[in-house]
Scaffold this motif. Structure first.
Motif, PDB file in Angstrom:
ATOM      1  N   SER A  39     -14.033  23.541 -44.555  1.00 37.06           N
ATOM      2  CA  SER A  39     -14.437  24.023 -45.869  1.00 37.06           C
ATOM      3  C   SER A  39     -14.190  25.523 -46.019  1.00 37.06           C
ATOM      4  O   SER A  39     -13.864  26.226 -45.060  1.00 37.06           O
ATOM      5  N   PHE A  40     -14.425  25.989 -47.228  1.00 41.37           N
ATOM      6  CA  PHE A  40     -14.332  27.413 -47.544  1.00 41.37           C
ATOM      7  C   PHE A  40     -15.311  28.218 -46.682  1.00 41.37           C
ATOM      8  O   PHE A  40     -15.021  29.347 -46.282  1.00 41.37           O
ATOM      9  N   TYR A  41     -16.452  27.617 -46.386  1.00 44.45           N
ATOM     10  CA  TYR A  41     -17.470  28.306 -45.580  1.00 44.45           C
ATOM     11  C   TYR A  41     -16.968  28.565 -44.163  1.00 44.45           C
ATOM     12  O   TYR A  41     -17.307  29.577 -43.551  1.00 44.45           O
ATOM     13  N   PHE A  42     -16.162  27.671 -43.652  1.00 47.34           N
ATOM     14  CA  PHE A  42     -15.602  27.871 -42.315  1.00 47.34           C
ATOM     15  C   PHE A  42     -14.627  29.045 -42.314  1.00 47.34           C
ATOM     16  O   PHE A  42     -14.572  29.811 -41.352  1.00 47.34           O
ATOM     17  N   THR A  43     -13.859  29.188 -43.376  1.00 49.37           N
ATOM     18  CA  THR A  43     -12.940  30.320 -43.483  1.00 49.37           C
ATOM     19  C   THR A  43     -13.711  31.636 -43.505  1.00 49.37           C
ATOM     20  O   THR A  43     -13.320  32.608 -42.843  1.00 49.37           O
TER      21      THR A  43
END
Length: 207
Positions: free
Chosen positions: A172-176
């Motif tokens: 997800s975007f949160y991992f980035t």
């Protein structure tokens, strides 16, 4: 509100565990403060240079174990988020960030710690072992060719950020955001190494 509290608990728990800086602890058992010798970093490479292989093995095990323990706490908190069709554990990400923050700026040792790379690798293996292997592979190749541990670490950190955007890994975007934050901390802690690399005065690893 409950999820936010769980994320904060995961972050704080990771930080407190990460603050158990193995390099400092092992150094004290040897009668030395590792932060006063060599590169003055409380990490694996400096421990190897100053205290030798046996001490380095203990630091290696400790830094990995505390990253794993922090991640298990994050998983236990069980807070997940969805983005772009992918699902990631926010509490795990928070605990991982906390562990690296604690290692770098340990509460118990005057906020003067290591550089976070080894603990970060342990956290990444807990989250995505495929990505961790790719980054570790690049690190190994660069260190084998150049004998600069710092250069291998910096390149692996940058590759981590690049891979976090790859759809193949399905994060997800949160991992980035997590990847950018982790790499940012590692690069920041290596700023003196970067200066020495550019000036040609960085220490090489002796095999």
């Amino acid at each position: 509100m409950v999820d936010i509290l769980k994320i904060l608990v995961a972050l704080a728990s990771g930080y407190l565990i990460g603050s158990l800086n193995t390099g400092v602890i092992v150094g004290k058992l040897y009668g030395k403060d590792i932060r006063d010798h060599g590169s003055k970093s409380a990490g694996l490479t400096n421990t190897l240079r100053v205290l030798g292989k046996t001490a380095a093995v203990f630091v290696l095990a400790g830094d990995i174990l505390k990253g794993i323990l922090a991640c298990y706490i994050g998983l236990y908190m069980g807070v997940y988020a969805h983005s772009a069709g992918a699902t990631d554990s926010l509490s795990l990400l928070a605990a991982g960030v906390g562990a690296v923050m604690g290692h770098n700026w340990p509460l118990y040792f005057g906020f003067k710690g290591g550089k976070g790379a080894l603990t970060a690798v342990a956290v990444l293996f807990m989250f995505d072992w495929r990505m961790a292997l790719v980054c570790l592979g690049l690190f190994a190749v660069i260190v084998a060719v150049t004998r600069y541990v710092s250069l291998g670490t910096l390149c692996a950190a940058l590759l981590f950020v690049i891979l976090s955007f790859a759809p193949f890994f399905d994060h997800s975007f949160y991992f980035t955001l997590f990847a950018v934050l982790m790499a940012g901390m590692i690069i920041f802690k290596h700023r003196e190494n970067i200066k020495r690399l550019l000036s040609g005065t960085e220490n090489k690893l002796s095999f």
